[in-house]
Structure formats: C-alpha cells, structure tokens
Design an enzyme around this catalytic site. Structure first.
Site, mmCIF file in Angstrom:
data_model
loop_
_atom_site.group_PDB
_atom_site.id
_atom_site.type_symbol
_atom_site.label_atom_id
_atom_site.label_comp_id
_atom_site.label_asym_id
_atom_site.label_seq_id
_atom_site.Cartn_x
_atom_site.Cartn_y
_atom_site.Cartn_z
ATOM 1 N N PRO A 41 5.662 15.141 -22.788
ATOM 2 C CA PRO A 41 5.502 16.096 -21.684
ATOM 3 C C PRO A 41 6.822 16.316 -20.963
ATOM 4 O O PRO A 41 7.665 15.415 -20.902
ATOM 5 C CB PRO A 41 4.476 15.419 -20.767
ATOM 6 N N LYS A 42 6.994 17.505 -20.428
ATOM 7 C CA LYS A 42 8.180 17.821 -19.629
ATOM 8 C C LYS A 42 7.900 17.436 -18.182
ATOM 9 O O LYS A 42 6.869 17.804 -17.614
ATOM 10 C CB LYS A 42 8.512 19.308 -19.731
ATOM 11 N N TRP A 43 8.822 16.697 -17.560
ATOM 12 C CA TRP A 43 8.639 16.221 -16.191
ATOM 13 C C TRP A 43 9.413 17.089 -15.208
ATOM 14 O O TRP A 43 10.495 17.594 -15.523
ATOM 15 C CB TRP A 43 9.089 14.764 -16.067
#
Length: 315
Positions: A31-33
């Site tokens: 996932p992109k944070w």
C-alpha cells in the site's frame, strides 16, 4: 555510527503509472502511505532519521523508537486517526522550532514508523539483493513499535488498496535498491471522484485567461465551503472559460483568499453564483480539503448544486 551506509542516502523512488503492472511473477505490491518518507539509521541506542531530502527528522518525532540492533531501514512516518486512516496535516504540525510543542504533540498525536525495506544489517549492505530477499530480512527484523507494511504478490490482491488507501506501490521482486533512481518501482495513486460546485475562479498568468476553478461543497448546516481547486486546462480552455463563466459572476471578487498550501501567497479570485457543478478527479484529502489540484472530468448539468456535499470526501 559504524554502519555500512551513512546519511545522506537518497531513497529509491517510483515512477507513476495509471494502472497496476501485472506481469506474472515479476511484481510485489504494497500500500502507498500518506506520510513523511524516512530512512532510519540505527546503531544501538543511536538513531538518525533522514527525510527524503536528506534533512534530520528525529527532533520532530521524539516518540519513535526502534528495535535494538545495527541496521538501516526505509519507511514512512505516519500519524493514524481513530478510524485507522492517516492524517498528513498532523505531520506538518510537527515541523516546528518549539521543542515544547513537539513534545506535547508527540503524546497527543504520536507517529508510527511503517517499515518497507531493509538497506543494511550489521556490517552488510543489502542494496544489491533482490527486493524479495530484502523483504524476507525485513520481516525477520521488524518488531514493535515498528509497523511492517503489508505486501502481496498479485495485482488482484493489491486492487482493494486502490480504493481504501492512497494507492499502491509495485516493486520488481528481482530489483536491487537504487538510491535516488526511479527504477524497479511503480506507484499507482488512488483516483477519487466527487461532484463539486464552482464557487469562483482564479485568473491565469496570461491576461484574460483562467488559471483554476475554485471548488465548494455544502456542509450539513447548509454552508458552502471551499475544498480545493481544479486546474490543468488546455490553453484553448483557459482562453474560453472566462467568457463562459461571465454570466454566472456574483460580483464578489478580491485578493484576500490565501493559498491553502502557500500561506505567504494571496491569490486573486472572481466569485460565481453557486449554480454550476463539475465532476472532478483527485487523489488525496487532508483536513477536509483536496490537497493537490483536481481535474475536471465533466460538467454536470444534471446535478443540483445542493447535492454536492462534504461527505463525498469521506468515501
């Protein structure tokens, strides 16, 4: 510090893509944070936190601690809210010269270090190892209070992150870690849509042109609140839109509406009656506002302005 890598060390970066790469067994997905990129250099009790630009971060996040050992780990500092989402604006409040303020916020809104790559361990540099081997070493290292970012091996498993997080980072399983380069990694941002009321517009740099539309949404109390702007129009559209919007001008105009992201810059604006609706695409929201410029997908002549409500930002 007696580590095999030393700051400043530019982090590996990702190239933007419009869709997830899906090439058999080539990719892994995370996932992109929505936080501050950070490389942590840990040597026993000595910890140096480096920002993406190479600046020290440790004084702004005194609550962060790391498992004992000697290693260099790449990750992201995030602040979670009660619902499990991240609050980017709260991170920005930490970059403050007053130590007392930083200390107070470190208790009220503590940060979390989310680890997603291991660059060195003991006296060994891991940069040339394939990502999938570095990931295995990272999983063996990470313990509380660090958080290990999730990872999956198929695009189908990663797809839900495009609808529930800031997007997806795809990493080539066989790729080395290349500091400062946009190779071996791809990012696909979450694209969201809302219907918004056009409450005004800002002139462009060239005389007689439009620079941006000002977007508004209605609150539960019936107030029309500015939530962002939409730019990125073609040169032809920039020339034509002022005339198209002229019949809707409210007579309000000014230069006192400061830019949301550049507080020292005040921008001219021309107010419009809240009668026009557009569907816009965007990726990130912070503090109830669209953080980056949205793009107009289409004009919504079929949508009543009163139906454009702020709860869309929560979906």
């Amino acid at each position: 510090m007696a580590l095999p890598l030393a700051p400043p060390l530019p982090p590996q970066l990702a190239r933007s893509r419009s869709s997830l790469p899906d090439d058999g067994e080539v990719w892994a997905y995370e996932p992109k944070w929505d936080g501050f990129r950070c490389i942590a250099f840990v040597d026993g009790e000595d910890v140096f936190l480096q920002s993406r630009s190479g600046k020290p971060l440790a004084r702004y996040f005194p609550e962060l601690s790391f498992p004992a050992g000697r290693y260099v780990v790449d990750g992201e500092i995030v602040i979670f809210n009660a619902g499990g989402g991240t609050e980017f604006d709260l991170l920005g409040q930490r970059i403050h010269p007053a130590a007392s303020r930083v200390e107070r916020l470190s208790v009220e809104t503590p940060g979390t270090f989310v680890a997603f790559d291991l660059l060195a361990r003991d006296d060994e540099t891991l940069l040339e190892l394939p990502y999938i081997e570095r990931r295995a070493a990272l999983e063996a290292l990470v313990a509380e209070p660090l958080m290990l970012t999730p990872m999956v091996l198929t695009a189908a498993e990663a797809e839900p992150w495009l609808h529930s997080t800031e997007g997806v980072i795809a990493k080539e399983r066989a790729a080395a870690y290349l500091p400062g380069e946009r190779k071996g990694m791809a990012k696909v941002k979450r694209v969201r849509t809302i219907d918004a009321v056009i409450v005004g517009w800002r002139p462009g740099k060239a005389e007689g042109t439009l620079g941006a539309l000002i977007l508004g949404l209605y609150t539960p109390d019936g107030d029309l609140r500015v939530v962002g702007h939409s730019s990125g129009f073609t040169a032809k559209q920039k020339r034509e839109l002022p005339d198209q919007l002229a019949p809707f001008e409210s007579g309000d105009r000014g230069t006192g509406d400061a830019s949301r992201w550049k507080s020292d810059k005040e921008l001219e604006w021309i107010g419009l009656r809240p009668e026009l609706v557009v569907e816009v695409t965007f990726d990130q929201v912070s503090d109830g506002r669209i953080r980056h410029g949205a793009k107009v997908a289409r004009w919504r002549d079929d949508k009543a302005p009163a139906e454009c409500t702020v709860d869309q930002l929560d979906s």
